[in-house]
Design an enzyme around this catalytic site. Structure first.
Site, PDB file in Angstrom:
ATOM      1  N   ASN A 112      15.175  48.939 -50.725  1.00  0.00           N
ATOM      2  CA  ASN A 112      15.451  50.265 -50.183  1.00  0.00           C
ATOM      3  C   ASN A 112      16.841  50.732 -50.602  1.00  0.00           C
ATOM      4  O   ASN A 112      17.763  49.946 -50.729  1.00  0.00           O
ATOM      5  CB  ASN A 112      15.308  50.269 -48.650  1.00  0.00           C
ATOM      6  N   PHE A 116      21.386  55.489 -45.166  1.00  0.00           N
ATOM      7  CA  PHE A 116      21.696  55.903 -43.781  1.00  0.00           C
ATOM      8  C   PHE A 116      21.136  57.297 -43.466  1.00  0.00           C
ATOM      9  O   PHE A 116      21.826  58.135 -42.882  1.00  0.00           O
ATOM     10  CB  PHE A 116      23.205  55.895 -43.520  1.00  0.00           C
ATOM     11  N   SER A 177      25.948  47.627 -45.890  1.00  0.00           N
ATOM     12  CA  SER A 177      24.850  48.241 -46.629  1.00  0.00           C
ATOM     13  C   SER A 177      25.292  48.504 -48.064  1.00  0.00           C
ATOM     14  O   SER A 177      26.399  48.993 -48.292  1.00  0.00           O
ATOM     15  CB  SER A 177      24.422  49.552 -45.971  1.00  0.00           C
ATOM     16  N   ASN A 179      24.049  50.786 -49.927  1.00  0.00           N
ATOM     17  CA  ASN A 179      23.550  52.103 -50.316  1.00  0.00           C
ATOM     18  C   ASN A 179      24.456  53.274 -49.958  1.00  0.00           C
ATOM     19  O   ASN A 179      24.081  54.427 -50.140  1.00  0.00           O
ATOM     20  CB  ASN A 179      22.161  52.326 -49.693  1.00  0.00           C
ATOM     21  N   THR A 180      25.654  52.992 -49.421  1.00  0.00           N
ATOM     22  CA  THR A 180      26.654  54.027 -49.166  1.00  0.00           C
ATOM     23  C   THR A 180      27.890  53.691 -49.987  1.00  0.00           C
ATOM     24  O   THR A 180      28.477  52.619 -49.800  1.00  0.00           O
ATOM     25  CB  THR A 180      27.021  54.097 -47.674  1.00  0.00           C
ATOM     26  N   LYS A 220      28.049  43.265 -38.965  1.00  0.00           N
ATOM     27  CA  LYS A 220      26.933  42.888 -39.849  1.00  0.00           C
ATOM     28  C   LYS A 220      27.475  42.671 -41.258  1.00  0.00           C
ATOM     29  O   LYS A 220      28.131  43.555 -41.823  1.00  0.00           O
ATOM     30  CB  LYS A 220      25.865  43.977 -39.854  1.00  0.00           C
ATOM     31  N   ASN A 249      22.681  41.444 -44.076  1.00  0.00           N
ATOM     32  CA  ASN A 249      22.112  42.686 -44.553  1.00  0.00           C
ATOM     33  C   ASN A 249      21.257  42.392 -45.794  1.00  0.00           C
ATOM     34  O   ASN A 249      21.006  41.230 -46.115  1.00  0.00           O
ATOM     35  CB  ASN A 249      23.239  43.681 -44.886  1.00  0.00           C
TER      36      ASN A 249
END
Length: 342
Positions: A112, A116, A177, A179-180, A220, A249
């Site tokens: 994925n 967010f 994460s 993805n940011t 996390k 994560n």
């Protein structure tokens, strides 16, 4: 039976994983009022108290499955002992361009790059104020708004914490994460220390306002950190009295992807599921040993069957969470893990 249901679910939206995800959570939200009887079958009483919170069983729903808390009453009926919503940001955001969610069925995995996507902290607070809080402990994962510069991340996180503080039983600080842009840099010692110092102070101030004890604050972490980097994170957590760690994560690694899924290995984003099983457990074990077993750990990543969960508990986890394992294994997996902890 769940394999048949899964086959149908995977066909939702013409096989588009994100459409199927959205339709499934929507159905669960609508069905929540009639799922009570199912809960009598799936719920397992295996209580445990961790960082001052009593959980009816140690199996939780990981962040990412129900970002905006739209199906909160459904998850306990499916056997979960706690639910973590989010990751939520102070500013509502659409996330990354689609497509951004991919199933790797032969690998029992998911990639994925959602970014967010969520309706924002204010919207979640309004939903929880209207009586949507579940009957089990609620964790809230908070992250950085994409439009906010990294230099202003502390205030951005603090705004989310302040908005949602009254509703969470614990808060997860997501700095891992992939993805940011720039987010994982917040795991570096100086940035993480500044962030946790301010969030800890905010928790104390809000607790004084409410005349209660501060809500537990957890961090996390990513599975891609070296042992030395994890040790630094743990030192910072200890310095600021963090209540626990969530490990881990998703990963940027593409090791363990089955040959039939290799055509998806080039998709950007975080990989979860079976390929992460061993690494997530290694990180949990390292954290447990590094802290002498004194820091509670929520183990998440690649828990695809009850044996994976047992190994995660043996490695030092106090609680576990499911995301990809739940997609492939369904509510029966939640029940099997919970029963093994009685």
């Amino acid at each position: 039976m769940y394999k048949l249901i899964r086959r149908a679910l995977f066909r939702f939206g013409g096989g588009d994983a994100e459409v199927a995800h959205h339709q499934t959570t929507t159905l669960l939200a609508k069905a929540a009022p009639v799922l009570g009887p199912l809960g009598t079958v799936l719920n397992v009483d295996a209580p445990v108290t961790v960082f001052g919170v009593r959980f009816p069983n140690p199996v939780g729903l990981a962040a990412g499955m129900d970002k905006d808390g739209t199906a909160l009453h459904a998850w306990p009926a499916l056997g979960f002992g706690f639910v973590e919503v989010g990751t939520v940001t102070a500013i509502a955001q659409p996330g990354n361009p689609k497509p951004r969610l991919f199933r790797l069925v032969d690998s029992e995995a998911v990639i994925n790059r959602m970014g967010f996507n969520n309706s924002g902290a204010d919207a979640l607070a309004s939903r929880l104020l209207d009586g949507r809080k579940p009957k089990v402990p609620l964790g809230i994962s908070i992250g950085k708004s994409k439009v906010v510069p990294v230099e202003q991340a502390v205030e951005d996180y603090r705004q989310s914490l302040r908005t949602l503080y009254s509703y969470g039983d614990y808060f997860a600080v997501n700095v891992s994460s992939p993805n940011t842009p720039g987010l994982r840099g917040l795991q570096d010692r100086t940035a993480l220390s500044e962030l946790l110092a301010e969030l800890t102070l905010e928790c104390k101030a809000l607790a004084e306002r409410d005349r209660s004890t501060p809500r537990p604050l957890l961090v996390k972490i990513a599975p891609d950190l070296t042992d030395d980097a994890i040790a630094e994170v743990l030192e910072v957590c200890d310095e600021h009295g963090v209540s626990g760690v969530i490990a881990t994560n998703t990963t940027l690694s593409r090791d363990g992807i089955a040959p039939a899924d290799q055509h998806l290995s080039g998709e950007a984003g975080g990989l979860s599921g079976r390929p992460l099983t061993v690494r997530a457990r290694e990180v949990v074990s390292f954290v447990h040993k590094q802290t002498g077993g004194n820091l509670p750990i929520i183990g998440v990543g690649g828990i695809m069957d009850a044996d994976d969960a047992a190994r995660m508990f043996d490695a030092g986890a106090s609680l576990v969470q499911l995301y990809t394992g739940f997609i492939y294994g369904g509510p029966g997996l939640v029940r099997r893990i919970s029963r093994s902890r009685r």
